[in-house]
Design a protein around this motif. Structure first.
Motif: not given
Length: 607
Positions: A65, A67, A88-90, A97, A218
């Motif tokens: 993840e 940010r 915010e990406r995972s 996202e 996540r």
């Protein structure tokens, strides 16, 4: 490839982006969302009111993840932005996202948020070169979701993009939001991107392989990471940087964890990001060896998975031989249509011996003799491969010769030159990274020495020329199983073309190795010479195998060779039936020797 890309990953599923989080793939910049050897997103671009965003800062809480803190337009040293964005990406089985737009002003803000999306479905192994797709690209909007797809015969891949916020205007180019944010307020949406490996009926293949398997997210990855860190040996000392470094090493090792479809509950180290984020042979063995004091389960998973895919037959296209351990395994389009052989591919000389080394070291570190007994068949098959197929020259050394002359891997030669320079006394830190700089260093060392350098099985002149000394008294002997053009015009080069053995020379070779038996049965010797095409290698292989089976007469050897069919194109001579020789040697095994894995668990006869 650019080295400043932002990377997050979950096994062989990963995202490469620029510093603002956008994905814009180019041959020199392989950005994208990749899963199972296919790029499912080649374009993912965020704009506010038509304006690109610039990064202010980035936070990397974990390997899966990230940010991004962004503002519209170009940033300055004194940014007074009225609007900012947190991205915010995972990645955990899929790509997620969360976008948060913040209004810092005292007035309401009317904003158009647009996410542009596209995919070229490029196979990972050619993403750096570019490629014109041979299938059909398509896109459609269905039930508020954007579907990007690719189909070539029965091969189908699809990217499905959806959003938690309504109403989103979804068209074939992306998603658009017309939003109003109150003073000092914020707006949030979450975008989901799934990469689907589709069957002809439209269902994802992976859902049917393990129907009871829970989808990754996540939060589950975070729990798994904490469990991994909790089971590893703990380091406590009075120097905090060492504790922090040790913990980060464990996290980095966990980041490489890859659970193949065959063993979804076990993780072994993937080869590396981005080009080798797949199941490989050499890399997980080395990583597992180095991690044995801290995470021995990695070694057991590697032994298990590599044993499952151990070679069982002679297959020229995949360079497969009984007992051989794979080099790599791919899932993409090129292997599906056999344009590349990596499904799996066995073109390596060192992986099979390393498999046996790993099994021995695993038992030495853990005392787990049960695992050794569990993989005994695979280990014996690997040892048999070393004797029967790895030692192709009959001199006690393991050699590499590809069977697949079209798409198989060639000898790497100068690509492995770091080890060559190291053997000449150059410290690893002093070896330059660039090829021509390495060649210059190599020549400067040889200029002060008198050495005999043997380059065996060279491909062409371009492969040889980097390894020639510039000046000095060194001599180079380069051998090849094909005629090399371009040598005659080089200063100091003396080409010497060797023809096949004469019949008398071939007879002398067999007589020297077989003794009186060859002299006693000249007709059988003549038949063997004819079957071997008067090639020294073929004759040596037959002689070595015959000596190892003292009860087998020469007429029987000639008869078994006559029964075997096929040619081994990898040796480049249409006169010699070398595959028949290998097949004859394999069929000589007793019925009790093949193991439960379908391989050949045996050692050299008489050992």
């Amino acid at each position: 490839m650019k080295t400043d890309l932002v990377r997050i990953l979950d096994g062989n599923i990963f995202v490469l982006s620029d510093g603002s989080g956008d994905l814009e793939a180019k041959p020199t910049v392989p950005c994208g969302f990749y899963s199972y050897d296919t790029r499912f997103l080649s374009l993912w671009r965020l704009t506010l009111n038509g304006e690109r965003l610039s990064p202010l800062a980035r936070d990397d809480p974990s390997y899966f993840e990230v940010r991004f803190f962004l503002v519209p337009g170009e940033p300055t040293h004194y940014v007074d932005a009225k609007v900012s964005v947190i991205r915010e990406r995972s990645v955990a089985g899929s790509f997620e996202e969360q976008l948060t737009v913040l209004n810092h002003s005292r007035e309401p803000a009317e904003i158009t948020v647009h996410v542009e999306a596209d995919s070229d479905f490029m196979p990972l192994i050619v993403a750096a070169q570019g490629r014109t797709p041979k299938g059909r690209l398509y896109r459609r909007v269905e039930n508020g979701r954007l579907h990007l797809g690719y189909q070539r015969d029965a091969f189908r891949r699809e990217t499905v993009i959806s959003s938690t916020t309504e109403p989103a205007q979804v068209d074939e180019r992306g998603l658009t939001y017309q939003i109003r944010i109150e003073p000092h307020g914020q707006w949030t949406t979450t975008l989901h991107v799934r990469g689907l490996v589709l069957r002809p009926d439209g269902e994802d293949v992976r859902e049917h392989l393990h129907p009871g398997r829970r989808r990754r997210d996540r939060f589950r990855l975070e729990r798994n990471l904490q469990q991994w860190l909790g089971t590893a040996p703990q380091l406590n000392c009075d120097w905090e940087p060492l504790e922090r470094t040790y913990r980060q090493c464990l996290v980095d090792l966990a980041a490489l964890g890859y659970s193949p479809l065959t063993l979804p509950a076990e993780a072994l180290p993937a080869a590396g990001l981005p080009w080798s984020a797949t199941l490989a042979g050499r890399e997980p063995i080395f990583a597992s060896l180095q991690a044995l004091p801290f995470a021995p389960d990695l070694a057991r998973a590697a032994l298990h998975m590599l044993g499952i895919d151990q070679g069982a037959v002679l297959d020229d296209f995949r360079d497969e031989e009984p007992g051989k351990i794979l080099r790599e395994f791919r899932y993409g389009e090129l292997v599906a249509f056999e344009e590349r052989p990596q499904a799996p591919y066995y073109g390596a000389a060192d992986v099979t011996p390393l498999y046996v080394v790993l099994l021995d070291e695993y038992e030495r570190w853990t005392g787990d003799a049960d695992t050794v007994r569990e993989f005994e068949d695979e280990a014996r098959a690997a040892l048999h491969w070393i004797d029967e197929y790895g030692d192709i020259m009959g001199d006690g050394y393991v050699w590499y010769q590809r069977r697949n002359e079209q798409t198989g891997l060639e000898n790497q030669c100068w690509k492995e030159s770091r080890g060559f320079l190291w053997s000449l006394g150059v410290a690893p830190a002093a070896i330059p990274a660039e090829l021509h700089a390495q060649a210059g260093l190599y020549r400067s060392i040889l200029a002060e020495r008198r050495m005999l350098i043997l380059l065996d099985n060279c491909r062409d002149w371009d492969q040889i020329r980097h390894l020639l000394p510039g000046t000095g008294g060194s001599l180079v002997i380069a051998t090849s199983r094909r005629r090399i053009t371009g040598v005659a015009g080089q200063a100091g080069a003396h080409p010497l073309h060797l023809d096949l053995l004469t019949h008398a020379e071939a007879r002398e070779l067999l007589t020297r190795r077989l003794g009186d038996e060859a002299a006693a049965d000249p007709a059988a010797v003549d038949e063997i010479i004819a079957r071997c095409g008067r090639l020294p290698l073929a004759l040596a292989l037959v002689a070595t195998r015959s000596v190892g089976r003292p009860g087998l007469s020469l007429p029987a050897v000639a008869g078994e060779l006559a029964e075997a069919d096929g040619r081994l194109a990898g040796f480049g001579d249409t006169h010699a039936d070398l595959e028949a020789i290998f097949s004859w040697s394999y069929r000589a095994l007793t019925p009790e020797q093949p193991g439960s894995s379908g391989c050949c668990p045996c050692t050299r006869a008489g050992s």
